[in-house]
Design a protein around this motif. Structure first.
Motif, mmCIF file in Angstrom:
data_model
loop_
_atom_site.group_PDB
_atom_site.id
_atom_site.type_symbol
_atom_site.label_atom_id
_atom_site.label_comp_id
_atom_site.label_asym_id
_atom_site.label_seq_id
_atom_site.Cartn_x
_atom_site.Cartn_y
_atom_site.Cartn_z
ATOM 1 N N ARG A 48 -25.114 58.651 63.379
ATOM 2 C CA ARG A 48 -25.815 58.276 62.152
ATOM 3 C C ARG A 48 -27.213 58.851 62.150
ATOM 4 N N LEU A 49 -27.547 59.573 61.101
ATOM 5 C CA LEU A 49 -28.865 60.188 61.006
ATOM 6 C C LEU A 49 -29.927 59.185 60.565
ATOM 7 N N ASP A 50 -29.509 58.194 59.755
ATOM 8 C CA ASP A 50 -30.472 57.235 59.234
ATOM 9 C C ASP A 50 -30.830 56.142 60.240
ATOM 10 N N LYS A 51 -29.969 55.908 61.229
ATOM 11 C CA LYS A 51 -30.194 54.841 62.202
ATOM 12 C C LYS A 51 -29.480 55.204 63.496
ATOM 13 N N PRO A 52 -30.038 56.166 64.248
ATOM 14 C CA PRO A 52 -29.358 56.592 65.478
ATOM 15 C C PRO A 52 -29.264 55.457 66.486
ATOM 16 N N GLY A 53 -28.217 55.485 67.278
ATOM 17 C CA GLY A 53 -28.022 54.451 68.281
ATOM 18 C C GLY A 53 -27.111 54.959 69.373
ATOM 19 N N PHE A 54 -26.411 54.053 69.990
ATOM 20 C CA PHE A 54 -25.508 54.407 71.064
ATOM 21 C C PHE A 54 -24.082 54.100 70.656
ATOM 22 N N SER A 55 -23.171 54.982 71.029
ATOM 23 C CA SER A 55 -21.761 54.778 70.759
ATOM 24 C C SER A 55 -21.192 53.843 71.816
ATOM 25 N N SER A 56 -20.120 53.147 71.483
ATOM 26 C CA SER A 56 -19.488 52.276 72.462
ATOM 27 C C SER A 56 -17.980 52.309 72.296
ATOM 28 N N LEU A 57 -17.278 52.036 73.384
ATOM 29 C CA LEU A 57 -15.821 51.920 73.392
ATOM 30 C C LEU A 57 -15.456 50.454 73.526
ATOM 31 N N VAL A 58 -14.429 50.040 72.775
ATOM 32 C CA VAL A 58 -13.985 48.657 72.810
ATOM 33 C C VAL A 58 -12.461 48.651 72.880
ATOM 34 N N ILE A 59 -11.899 47.715 73.639
ATOM 35 C CA ILE A 59 -10.442 47.582 73.759
ATOM 36 C C ILE A 59 -10.033 46.250 73.151
ATOM 37 N N TYR A 60 -9.023 46.292 72.271
ATOM 38 C CA TYR A 60 -8.489 45.093 71.632
ATOM 39 C C TYR A 60 -7.054 44.900 72.099
ATOM 40 N N ASP A 61 -6.642 43.652 72.255
ATOM 41 C CA ASP A 61 -5.292 43.341 72.729
ATOM 42 C C ASP A 61 -4.203 43.788 71.757
ATOM 43 N N SER A 62 -4.546 43.862 70.461
ATOM 44 C CA SER A 62 -3.537 44.199 69.462
ATOM 45 C C SER A 62 -4.182 44.776 68.203
ATOM 46 N N TRP A 63 -3.354 45.403 67.381
ATOM 47 C CA TRP A 63 -3.782 45.909 66.083
ATOM 48 C C TRP A 63 -4.240 44.753 65.202
ATOM 49 N N GLU A 64 -3.528 43.634 65.290
ATOM 50 C CA GLU A 64 -3.875 42.465 64.495
ATOM 51 C C GLU A 64 -5.264 41.945 64.853
ATOM 52 N N ALA A 65 -5.594 41.948 66.160
ATOM 53 C CA ALA A 65 -6.926 41.509 66.590
ATOM 54 C C ALA A 65 -8.001 42.445 66.048
ATOM 55 N N PHE A 66 -7.751 43.748 66.117
ATOM 56 C CA PHE A 66 -8.701 44.720 65.580
ATOM 57 C C PHE A 66 -8.944 44.480 64.093
ATOM 58 N N LEU A 67 -7.865 44.315 63.328
ATOM 59 C CA LEU A 67 -7.986 44.083 61.883
ATOM 60 C C LEU A 67 -8.742 42.794 61.577
ATOM 61 N N ALA A 68 -8.442 41.744 62.329
ATOM 62 C CA ALA A 68 -9.085 40.446 62.096
ATOM 63 C C ALA A 68 -10.591 40.511 62.319
ATOM 64 N N ILE A 69 -11.020 41.343 63.259
ATOM 65 C CA ILE A 69 -12.439 41.430 63.591
ATOM 66 C C ILE A 69 -13.194 42.417 62.706
#
Length: 92
Positions: A48-69
Motif C-alpha cells: 500500500r502506497l498510502d499506508k505502508p506496513g508489514f505483510s503477514s501470513l495467517v493460517i485458518y482451520d477452514s474456508w468457513e473460518a476465513f469467511l467468518a472473520i
C-alpha cells in the motif's frame, strides 16, 4: 497422466470499501485453500502506497473460518473473492 483434483486453490481478496481503514481497498490479500480445507492468507499491506506496513501470513482451520472473520463482518457486496484460473496439476 492423471489430473490431481484436490490441488491447492489460489484466490485473492478485493475490498471495494473498507469502513475500518485497516486493510484498505483494492487487492488486499492473496490466499491458498489446501486439500485439508485449511487456508493460508498473505496480507498485502506492504504494497500500500498510502499506508505502508508489514505483510503477514495467517493460517485458518477452514474456508468457513476465513469467511467468518474476513468477509461476513463487512457490508454486503464490498468484498470480492476471485479464484485463479489455473490448469489442474498432472500426476507424473
Amino acid at each position: 497422466m492423471t489430473a490431481i483434483t484436490d490441488a491447492p486453490r489460489l484466490f485473492t481478496l478485493i475490498r471495494h470499501a473498507d469502513e475500518t481503514g485497516i486493510s484498505g481497498t483494492g487487492r488486499v490479500l492473496d490466499g491458498t485453500i489446501f486439500h485439508t480445507g485449511q487456508v493460508v492468507a498473505c496480507w498485502r499491506s506492504d504494497l500500500r502506497l498510502d499506508k505502508p506496513g508489514f505483510s503477514s501470513l495467517v493460517i485458518y482451520d477452514s474456508w468457513e473460518a476465513f469467511l467468518a472473520i474476513h468477509v461476513a463482518p463487512h457490508p454486503a457486496e464490498q468484498t470480492e473473492i476471485v479464484f485463479a484460473k489455473v490448469p489442474p496439476f498432472e500426476a507424473q
